[in-house]
Design an enzyme around this catalytic site. Structure first.
Site, PDB file in Angstrom:
ATOM      1  N   SER A  32       0.679  -1.206   0.010  1.00 14.05           N
ATOM      2  CA  SER A  32      -0.054   0.037   0.013  1.00 14.05           C
ATOM      3  C   SER A  32       0.903   1.390  -0.356  1.00 14.05           C
ATOM      4  CB  SER A  32      -0.957   0.042   1.216  1.00 14.05           C
ATOM      5  OG  SER A  32      -0.012   0.207   2.410  1.00 14.05           O
ATOM      6  N   ASP A 336      -4.083   7.648   8.356  1.00 17.07           N
ATOM      7  CA  ASP A 336      -5.296   6.790   9.011  1.00 17.07           C
ATOM      8  C   ASP A 336      -4.893   5.816   9.986  1.00 17.07           C
ATOM      9  OD1 ASP A 336      -3.690   5.024   7.313  1.00 17.07           O
ATOM     10  OD2 ASP A 336      -5.061   4.420   5.747  1.00 17.07           O
ATOM     11  N   HIS A 339      -0.980   4.413   7.206  1.00 13.61           N
ATOM     12  CA  HIS A 339      -0.419   5.050   6.074  1.00 13.61           C
ATOM     13  C   HIS A 339      -0.328   6.641   6.471  1.00 13.61           C
ATOM     14  CE1 HIS A 339      -2.851   1.786   4.805  1.00 13.61           C
ATOM     15  NE2 HIS A 339      -1.774   1.604   4.219  1.00 13.61           N
TER      16      HIS A 339
END
Ligand code: NAG
Ligand code: NAG
Ligand code: NAG
Length: 365
Positions: A32, A336, A339
């Site tokens: 990610s 978040d 991240h």
């Protein structure tokens, strides 16, 4: 287990070169930290939260599948080299071969195959099965089409391409840590994870890659999710930045093993330029003096979340009911809980493209 829903980590790194080398394309693998939209398109989840606002709110104005409010390190690298954003592989039409590269990274991906985790009885915690070997398979398929249609053949073309191998491997530790694995269990896995990353790098070199960037892991002990899950009453467990010492030491251990393995790889392939990207060092500066770098709300508290000391609440994660996003994400480093914000990624990317946190250094562009 729901937890794992986040996972993601992927950093990417940067480009390379000794003097001013201009790249024509970027090929990226990872999780990610680098995914620009593959997970969203992979169909692994019916209603992925990253497919909704506030994801994407800062730069794109709409969700793109990036796990942030805006651009990622790979986007800033592309910008630094004057290239367009790298399209996710799963967004391509059959047979389409973009000239400026492709991004194979998938949020939640592991370096080790899904089978490894399934065999250990924890397969259900995986967010995606699109591990590094799956991504390499996509690359080979893509390459066979590309090299059929490129007149000069792929060798010259790949000499002017920048390959980003990761960040990858962070999730191989995240998943087990989040379901209770010990530091010692994970230390025992490092050799295998590093070997897998190095084998993937080797394969790319054998396929024609010349300039490659292999990033290390971030200081996970500074991440809101780790700080929340592994909160300790003992002050001595925290460093002067408020980060969990043992988890940062673990990241450093992974990174040191990776650097050693890359040094061996350089001896085997002297014609390749194998660049280590020190994500840890580039990010650590933010945690050390957040205000100094514009992160006025500190570095460990998430911008978007459902409350708690670090604004990370697993039952109200960013994008879910009960969470809210802060007004000015650029003053936060953590987006978040897992991240980072676009602002933090930009800061890290600059550390890499300037050459300060890449060795051998990326040229300044
Ligand atoms: C991964 O593969 C296993 C075995 O084929 C399957 O049961 C599982 O649903 C897959 N997981 C995801 C997230 O696609
Ligand atoms: C490459 O081109 C040849 C000749 O047109 C064709 O036979 C072959 O199937 C092509 N390979 C791929 C992978 O598209
Ligand atoms: C806190 O951690 C230190 C260092 O690990 C240890 O020596 C000490 O006993 C711990 N204190 C408590 C109250 O657990």
């Amino acid at each position: 287990m729901t937890f794992l829903f986040f996972l993601v980590f992927c950093f990417v790194r940067a480009a390379s070169t000794s003097n001013i080398v201009k790249y024509d394309s970027i090929y990226s693998f990872g999780d990610s930290l680098a995914d620009t939209g593959n997970f969203l398109r992979s169909g692994a989840l019916a209603f992925p939260v990253i497919g909704k606002l506030p994801y994407g709110e800062t730069f794109f104005g709409h969700p793109t599948g990036r796990c942030s409010d805006g651009r990622l390190v790979i986007d800033f690298i592309a910008e630094a080299y004057g290239l367009p954003f790298v399209p996710p592989y799963l967004s391509l039409a059959e047979g389409q071969t973009p000239k400026h590269g492709v991004n194979f990274a998938v949020a939640g991906a592991t370096a080790l195959d899904a089978k490894f985790f399934i065999d250990k009885g924890v397969g259900q915690i995986l967010w995606t099965n699109d591990s590094l070997s799956v991504q390499l398979g996509w690359f080979k398929k893509f390459k066979s089409t590309l090299c059929n249609t490129t007149k000069e053949g792929c060798n010259n073309y790949f000499k002017r391409a920048l390959f980003l191998m990761g960040e990858i491997g962070g999730n191989d530790y995240n998943y087990p840590f989040f379901v209770g694995a010990s530091i010692n269990d994970m230390r025992a896995m490092v050799a295998l994870v590093v070997k897998t990353i190095v084998e993937a790098t080797t394969m790319l070199i054998e396929e024609g890659a010349v300039d490659l960037v292999v990033p290390g892991n971030l200081p996970i002990g500074c991440s809101a999710v780790y700080l929340t899950l592994f909160k300790s009453p003992n002050k001595t467990d925290y460093d002067q930045n408020g980060c969990l010492k043992v988890y940062n030491a673990f990241s450093k251990y992974h990174n040191s093993q990776l650097k050693l393995a890359l040094e061996k790889l350089r001896q085997k392939y002297p014609q390749a330029k194998i660049i280590y990207a020190d994500n840890y060092g580039a990010a650590k500066r933010i945690f050390h003096s957040p205000g100094h770098h514009g992160f006025l709300h500190g570095a460990t508290r998430a911008c978007c979340g459902g409350g708690g000391l670090y604004n990370f609440n697993n039952s109200a994660r960013c994008g879910h009911t009960g969470s809210i996003a802060c007004k000015s994400p650029s003053t936060y480093a953590n987006w978040d809980g897992i991240h980072l914000t676009e602002a933090a990624y930009k800061y890290i990317a600059t550390g890499l493209t300037s050459g300060t946190y890449t060795s051998p250094p990326l040229s300044s562009v």
